[in-house]
Design an enzyme around this catalytic site. Structure first.
Site, PDB file in Angstrom:
ATOM      1  N   GLN A  17      -5.202  -1.655   9.107  1.00 21.22           N
ATOM      2  CA  GLN A  17      -5.079  -2.836   8.465  1.00 21.22           C
ATOM      3  C   GLN A  17      -5.771  -4.085   9.354  1.00 21.22           C
ATOM      4  O   GLN A  17      -5.596  -4.168  10.394  1.00 21.22           O
ATOM      5  CB  GLN A  17      -3.663  -3.239   8.351  1.00 21.22           C
ATOM      6  N   ASP A  24     -11.704   2.588   3.047  1.00 21.55           N
ATOM      7  CA  ASP A  24     -12.182   1.333   2.980  1.00 21.55           C
ATOM      8  C   ASP A  24     -13.633   1.105   2.995  1.00 21.55           C
ATOM      9  O   ASP A  24     -14.132  -0.009   2.840  1.00 21.55           O
ATOM     10  CB  ASP A  24     -11.666   0.334   4.166  1.00 21.55           C
ATOM     11  N   LYS A  44       0.675  -1.198  -0.132  1.00 23.65           N
ATOM     12  CA  LYS A  44      -0.032  -0.188  -0.116  1.00 23.65           C
ATOM     13  C   LYS A  44       0.829   1.488  -0.072  1.00 23.65           C
ATOM     14  O   LYS A  44       0.601   2.135  -0.795  1.00 23.65           O
ATOM     15  CB  LYS A  44      -0.978  -0.176   1.228  1.00 23.65           C
TER      16      LYS A  44
END
Ligand code: NAD
Length: 289
Positions: free
Chosen positions: A96, A119, A52
């Site tokens: 994460q 997200d 990422k």
């Protein structure tokens, strides 16, 4: 049989985001900024986080690493998130997953500012998404839609089966496909006669989390198969999906491979979402002036 590789789609999205990020930097004299929080030392998560950061660099984003030890308490993590929520230099905060088992994911996500949620994991953003009114879209299902769009696979009027009903993949996938005018059947572990249903469908999205589970008996020569599954193999066989790729590929019209299919799309759509959040926040701040 066509192999629906994501590489050309990833490159196209990277180019689009890079252009937007350049324009953003010229206008606001700073880069879009993604903060990545990683709790613990899960090796796979470390690889995902590193990927990422590399992806951010390629599109001209600033990305910062917030590594916290595995023994971090839930409240410490929440305090850190709150600090980043308040930090005007941060546009998006990626937590994460998975988190260590002593930390409750839902309680933690409840403290993430939805305006900084790239997200689309917060209840506020999911609610907006299902109402057709969100700045960000769930990364993996949106990545699937971008693959279909790239390969000119229209789902209008098509019969589609989605296998898996999770909140991060199956449910938003069904919603996006329905919005794109497909007739969607959402299947799960209690579905009866699954192979009968998938054989009748034009397109099957597989997101069951079962390595190499779905063989040729589930598909026919006209099937388009999207394999969302991603499994690292401890047996030295490398990455694999939910579909028995070698067996199914020669038998169907088109299929996404693993690796090289849906997986890399998730980072691309994360970059798109981060860009969209940065633009929305900067615009809001400018309107306040
Ligand atoms: P999950 O475990 O939350 O959900 C799995 C779903 O599949 C459940 O709804 C369950 O009812 C259903 N299911 C399980 N076994 C089934 C069976 N035999 N027949 C029919 N339905 C069945 O998983 P998830 O988080 O939605 O992830 C699904 C897969 O997608 C996993 O392999 C995961 O690693 C992968 N994934 C990939 C990406 C990516 O970037 N490509 C992102 C997220 C998830």
């Amino acid at each position: 049989m066509q192999k629906l590789e994501s590489k050309p789609v990833v490159e196209k999205i990277r180019e689009q985001v890079l252009q937007k990020s350049d324009a953003f930097q010229k206008k606001y004299h700073r880069k879009p900024h993604l903060a990545v929080i990683l709790v613990g030392d899960d090796p796979a998560s470390h690889v995902y986080v590193r990927n990422k950061h590399v992806a951010c660099e390629k599109v001209g984003f600033q990305s910062t690493n917030h590594q916290m030890p595995a023994i971090t308490q839930e409240q410490e993590l929440i305090s850190h998130i709150q600090k980043l929520n308040q930090d005007s230099a941060v546009d998006a905060i990626l937590i994460q997953l998975p988190l260590p088992s002593h930390i409750n994911k839902e309680r933690v996500l409840a403290h993430l500012d939805p305006h900084k949620d790239p997200d689309c994991l917060t209840e506020a953003n999911l609610g907006k998404f299902f109402s057709g009114n969100s700045v960000v879209k769930p990364c993996t299902p949106w990545g699937v839609m971008r693959i279909l769009e790239h390969y000119n696979i229209s789902v209008t009027g098509k019969d589609v089966v989605v296998i898996g009903r999770s909140l991060i993949v199956g449910k938003p996938m069904a919603c996006l496909l329905s919005d794109a005018n497909a007739t969607v059947t959402l299947c799960h572990s209690k579905t009866k006669n699954l192979a009968e249903k998938t054989n009748q469908a034009d397109l099957v999205v597989v997101a069951a989390g079962k390595p190499r589970f779905f063989g040729k008996e589930y598909f026919n020569a006209k099937s388009v198969v999207i394999d969302v599954g991603i499994h690292g193999s401890g047996s030295g066989q490398g990455l694999c999906g939910d579909v028995k790729y070698d067996e199914v590929y020669p038998q169907v019209l088109a299929i996404t491979p693993v690796p090289g299919g849906v997986g890399p799309m998730t980072i691309s759509t994360l970059l798109e979402n981060t860009m969209a959040l940065a633009e929305a926040r900067a615009q809001k701040l400018e309107n306040k002036k």
